[in-house]
Design a protein around this motif. Structure first.
Motif, PDB file in Angstrom:
ATOM      1  N   TYR A  78      25.326 -82.620 -21.125  1.00 49.10           N
ATOM      2  CA  TYR A  78      26.218 -83.690 -20.714  1.00 49.10           C
ATOM      3  C   TYR A  78      26.971 -83.241 -19.458  1.00 49.10           C
ATOM      4  N   GLU A  79      27.247 -84.195 -18.603  1.00 52.56           N
ATOM      5  CA  GLU A  79      28.046 -83.878 -17.418  1.00 52.56           C
ATOM      6  C   GLU A  79      29.435 -83.442 -17.866  1.00 52.56           C
ATOM      7  N   TRP A  80      29.885 -82.323 -17.349  1.00 49.45           N
ATOM      8  CA  TRP A  80      31.156 -81.747 -17.790  1.00 49.45           C
ATOM      9  C   TRP A  80      32.209 -81.883 -16.692  1.00 49.45           C
ATOM     10  N   PHE A  81      32.023 -81.166 -15.577  1.00 49.65           N
ATOM     11  CA  PHE A  81      32.925 -81.305 -14.429  1.00 49.65           C
ATOM     12  C   PHE A  81      32.259 -82.232 -13.423  1.00 49.65           C
ATOM     13  N   LYS A  82      32.749 -83.446 -13.337  1.00 49.81           N
ATOM     14  CA  LYS A  82      32.116 -84.458 -12.501  1.00 49.81           C
ATOM     15  C   LYS A  82      32.183 -84.067 -11.021  1.00 49.81           C
ATOM     16  N   VAL A  86      28.410 -78.927 -12.913  1.00 44.27           N
ATOM     17  CA  VAL A  86      28.579 -78.005 -14.046  1.00 44.27           C
ATOM     18  C   VAL A  86      28.467 -78.829 -15.318  1.00 44.27           C
ATOM     19  N   SER A  87      27.582 -78.421 -16.218  1.00 48.18           N
ATOM     20  CA  SER A  87      27.268 -79.231 -17.397  1.00 48.18           C
ATOM     21  C   SER A  87      27.631 -78.518 -18.695  1.00 48.18           C
ATOM     22  N   TYR A  88      27.883 -79.334 -19.708  1.00 50.98           N
ATOM     23  CA  TYR A  88      27.934 -78.825 -21.078  1.00 50.98           C
ATOM     24  C   TYR A  88      26.477 -78.786 -21.546  1.00 50.98           C
ATOM     25  N   TYR A  89      25.869 -77.612 -21.464  1.00 59.48           N
ATOM     26  CA  TYR A  89      24.420 -77.478 -21.617  1.00 59.48           C
ATOM     27  C   TYR A  89      24.135 -76.440 -22.695  1.00 59.48           C
ATOM     28  N   LEU A  90      23.580 -76.914 -23.807  1.00 60.12           N
ATOM     29  CA  LEU A  90      23.243 -76.037 -24.922  1.00 60.12           C
ATOM     30  C   LEU A  90      21.752 -76.109 -25.218  1.00 60.12           C
ATOM     31  N   GLY A  91      21.204 -75.026 -25.738  1.00 58.88           N
ATOM     32  CA  GLY A  91      19.812 -74.972 -26.152  1.00 58.88           C
ATOM     33  C   GLY A  91      19.501 -73.586 -26.680  1.00 58.88           C
ATOM     34  N   ILE A  92      18.521 -73.492 -27.553  1.00 56.09           N
ATOM     35  CA  ILE A  92      18.179 -72.193 -28.130  1.00 56.09           C
ATOM     36  C   ILE A  92      16.676 -71.985 -28.083  1.00 56.09           C
ATOM     37  N   ASP A  93      16.299 -70.720 -28.138  1.00 56.05           N
ATOM     38  CA  ASP A  93      14.907 -70.339 -28.339  1.00 56.05           C
ATOM     39  C   ASP A  93      14.882 -69.253 -29.412  1.00 56.05           C
ATOM     40  N   GLY A  94      13.779 -68.511 -29.494  1.00 54.51           N
ATOM     41  CA  GLY A  94      13.661 -67.501 -30.538  1.00 54.51           C
ATOM     42  C   GLY A  94      14.651 -66.368 -30.421  1.00 54.51           C
ATOM     43  N   LEU A  95      15.149 -66.093 -29.219  1.00 50.39           N
ATOM     44  CA  LEU A  95      16.159 -65.048 -29.054  1.00 50.39           C
ATOM     45  C   LEU A  95      17.493 -65.476 -29.651  1.00 50.39           C
ATOM     46  N   SER A  96      17.887 -66.696 -29.355  1.00 51.84           N
ATOM     47  CA  SER A  96      19.181 -67.187 -29.814  1.00 51.84           C
ATOM     48  C   SER A  96      19.196 -67.416 -31.323  1.00 51.84           C
ATOM     49  N   ILE A 146      28.839 -71.077 -16.422  1.00 52.63           N
ATOM     50  CA  ILE A 146      30.281 -71.278 -16.608  1.00 52.63           C
ATOM     51  C   ILE A 146      30.606 -71.422 -18.086  1.00 52.63           C
ATOM     52  N   LEU A 147      29.806 -72.201 -18.783  1.00 52.82           N
ATOM     53  CA  LEU A 147      30.019 -72.378 -20.219  1.00 52.82           C
ATOM     54  C   LEU A 147      29.829 -71.058 -20.955  1.00 52.82           C
ATOM     55  N   PHE A 148      28.786 -70.323 -20.577  1.00 52.13           N
ATOM     56  CA  PHE A 148      28.556 -69.012 -21.186  1.00 52.13           C
ATOM     57  C   PHE A 148      29.745 -68.087 -20.950  1.00 52.13           C
ATOM     58  N   THR A 203      25.323 -73.940 -11.650  1.00 54.14           N
ATOM     59  CA  THR A 203      25.412 -72.795 -12.563  1.00 54.14           C
ATOM     60  C   THR A 203      24.463 -72.983 -13.746  1.00 54.14           C
ATOM     61  N   ASP A 204      23.528 -73.902 -13.607  1.00 53.31           N
ATOM     62  CA  ASP A 204      22.507 -74.155 -14.630  1.00 53.31           C
ATOM     63  C   ASP A 204      21.551 -72.966 -14.670  1.00 53.31           C
ATOM     64  N   LEU A 205      21.526 -72.252 -15.785  1.00 52.82           N
ATOM     65  CA  LEU A 205      20.704 -71.047 -15.888  1.00 52.82           C
ATOM     66  C   LEU A 205      19.227 -71.355 -15.715  1.00 52.82           C
ATOM     67  N   THR A 206      18.753 -72.465 -16.271  1.00 49.41           N
ATOM     68  CA  THR A 206      17.335 -72.799 -16.174  1.00 49.41           C
ATOM     69  C   THR A 206      16.921 -73.105 -14.737  1.00 49.41           C
ATOM     70  N   VAL A 207      17.859 -73.590 -13.929  1.00 48.31           N
ATOM     71  CA  VAL A 207      17.569 -73.838 -12.510  1.00 48.31           C
ATOM     72  C   VAL A 207      17.637 -72.540 -11.714  1.00 48.31           C
ATOM     73  N   LEU A 208      18.638 -71.724 -11.984  1.00 50.99           N
ATOM     74  CA  LEU A 208      18.820 -70.484 -11.235  1.00 50.99           C
ATOM     75  C   LEU A 208      17.673 -69.506 -11.452  1.00 50.99           C
ATOM     76  N   ILE A 209      17.070 -69.532 -12.648  1.00 52.99           N
ATOM     77  CA  ILE A 209      15.955 -68.628 -12.926  1.00 52.99           C
ATOM     78  C   ILE A 209      14.786 -68.889 -11.981  1.00 52.99           C
TER      79      ILE A 209
END
Length: 517
Positions: A78-82, A86-96, A146-148, A203-209
């Motif tokens: 979800y959009e966090w800081f308009k 910067v987003s409220y961005y959650l998700g998990i994989d096998g590590l999390s 940022i959220l992390f 600051t989107d981790l999936t984009v920065l990677i």
């Protein structure tokens, strides 16, 4: 029935399960404020029920998790800081996933252990533990830097309170040292996050990677993240805050430090540093592995000369984290997966050892190793369980640590034979201090110096007879941890199938990091 099943499946898939798991404990904090401070029993019951519900929600998360899906799952964005991306961005994989389950398991076990041990500010104690659970779970789910950072840094507050309010005599010194060390380390992470935002506008981790960095920028960003994670895990020479924090923290605080908080550093390496900064990780890997070898030897030798049981286990935790960083920076599938398994297993083993030391302290009111001896005669159940967990900590086959260390050594041999050989020698030091501790506590004669004054054998025997062995509650807590250790050790496929896929697709995502796998 078919319609009902489809409805339930759709409901579970559309339910913001990650947000629910993260913020349910925080809602419990606000609910506990409605309970009168003197109503301690209700505060305990409410806190425990919220923690148990969260544990069952994490089991549902595990059941609904698709091990064959290589993408992040249960995603919420979800959009966090308009206007500033910067987003409220959650998700998990096998590590999390498994770190979430580890967290939601240890929190209620710590509450159960503290049921009769914490006598002051009980309501506040439960509130702080629930707040810590929210912050830790948020760290394991966040996909925006940022959220992390907010969750990661926020864990300092409840731990500062746990040590400072319910800790030992030197708790003020210990909690301030812990807070300042970890705060200073995290400042560097905040600076490089700001630099990344200025360079890429996100600051989107999936984009920065997926971004291409110049090597100079990547190296500086790597160093900023490295300092933050190295302090948290902690690596030598950033480790000096940990023994003091462990010694002065209440038993449940030590459990959460060793079982969960140290894992945030290793998780940060695996989730952020290695996948986002692969060239710098490859360049600095030999230096990190060298520091890991020093940590294994140095802290193992320090553990051998400790007089305080808690401090000995604290130094042993640093040595185990040395193996974790060694595996992570082998930069191959086997070493990285082994590091994740070892972190999970160590979270259970170290928690059990700290709990049993707490049980001894509640009975004899001392952590001085010299004050004990011959305990197996009066505490056979405790002696037996302590021996099993000691064997698990030194990676006896059949336990989770064995699987983790085996994969770490195998992966390290692929990366660097010299470091692998040194690490193999370092493995021998674990049994040296662990078995020596067991020998001094449970074997030997009953006549021991207690508070620097000899006590007659008949007085020791009468003291032992008047002190009960483990209660049913204590046995339940320890056996719950023991089951997890043996499940990892006997049937690791339950975990490695999911972890390996996540390591390949989310950690070692660049070809030059996986060409040997």
């Amino acid at each position: 029935c078919a319609y009902k099943n489809r409805f339930e499946g759709h409901f579970l898939m559309t339910l913001p399960l990650l947000s629910l798991i993260i913020f349910l404990p925080l809602s419990g904090v606000f609910f506990l404020t409605l309970i009168r401070r003197k109503d301690e029993r209700n505060a305990k019951v409410v806190g425990l029920w919220i923690a148990l519900i969260n544990f069952f929600l994490s089991i549902i998360l595990w059941i609904k998790f698709d091990p064959f899906n290589f993408e992040y799952q249960f995603v919420e964005k979800y959009e966090w800081f308009k206007g500033i991306n910067v987003s409220y961005y959650l998700g998990i994989d096998g590590l999390s996933l498994y770190f979430i389950i580890l967290t939601t398991l240890l929190i209620p076990l710590c509450m159960l252990f503290s049921w009769n041990n914490i006598q002051k500010r009980v309501r506040e104690y439960m509130m702080v533990f629930l707040l810590l659970e929210t912050l830790v779970l948020g760290s394991f789910c966040a996909l925006d830097l940022i959220l992390f950072y907010m969750f990661f840094e926020g864990t300092l507050i409840p731990l500062f309170l746990i040590i400072g309010v319910w800790g030992g005599e030197e708790r003020i010194h210990a909690c301030f040292k812990f807070f300042l060390y970890t705060l200073l380390g995290s400042v560097f992470m905040l600076l490089v996050i700001a630099k990344l935002y200025s360079e890429f506008g996100t600051t989107d981790l999936t984009v920065l990677i997926d971004q291409k960095f110049s090597f100079s920028l990547e190296a500086w960003v790597w160093l900023g993240f490295f300092i933050a994670m190295a302090v948290k895990i902690p690596m030598w020479p950033f480790h000096t805050w940990l023994p003091y924090a462990h010694v002065e923290a209440p038993t449940a605080g030590s459990v959460l430090l060793a079982g969960i908080l140290l894992k945030l550093g290793g998780y940060g390496f695996a989730r952020i540093v290695i996948p986002m900064l692969p060239d710098a990780s490859t360049y600095f890997a030999p230096y990190v592995m060298a520091l890991s070898i020093v940590a294994i030897f140095y802290t193992s030798f320090i553990a051998l000369v400790q007089k305080d049981m808690k401090k000995l286990i604290a130094y042993s935790s640093i040595a185990h984290m040395g193996f974790v960083t060694l595996g992570l920076f082998s930069l191959n599938l086997q070493g990285t997966a082994g590091a994740i398994l070892l972190m999970l297993s160590h979270g259970l083993i170290a928690s059990a050892l700290f709990l049993m030391i707490g049980m001894l302290y509640e009975r004899f009111h001392t952590r001085d190793i010299k004050a004990y001896g011959g305990l197996y005669k009066s505490f056979p159940i405790l002696a037996g369980l302590f021996l099993v967990f000691t064997f698990a900590s030194i990676a006896v086959p059949g336990t989770g640590s064995f699987i983790g260390e085996f994969f770490i050594l195998y992966g390290t041999f692929q990366a660097n034979t010299v470091f692998a050989t040194l690490a193999l020698v370092g493995v021998i030091l674990g049994p040296a201090y662990a078995l020596w501790l067991y020998q001094r506590l449970f074997n030997g004669k009953l006549v021991v110096p207690l508070n620097d004054s000899p006590i007659e054998a008949n007085e020791i025997r009468s003291l032992h007879k008047s002190t009960p062995d483990l209660t049913y509650l204590e046995r339940f807590i320890l056996c719950s941890l023991l089951i997890g250790i043996f499940v990892i050790g006997i049937y690791p496929k339950l975990f490695t199938n999911v972890i390996n896929r996540s390591v390949r697709s989310k950690v070692l995502i660049h070809h030059h990091l996986v060409h040997n796998d």
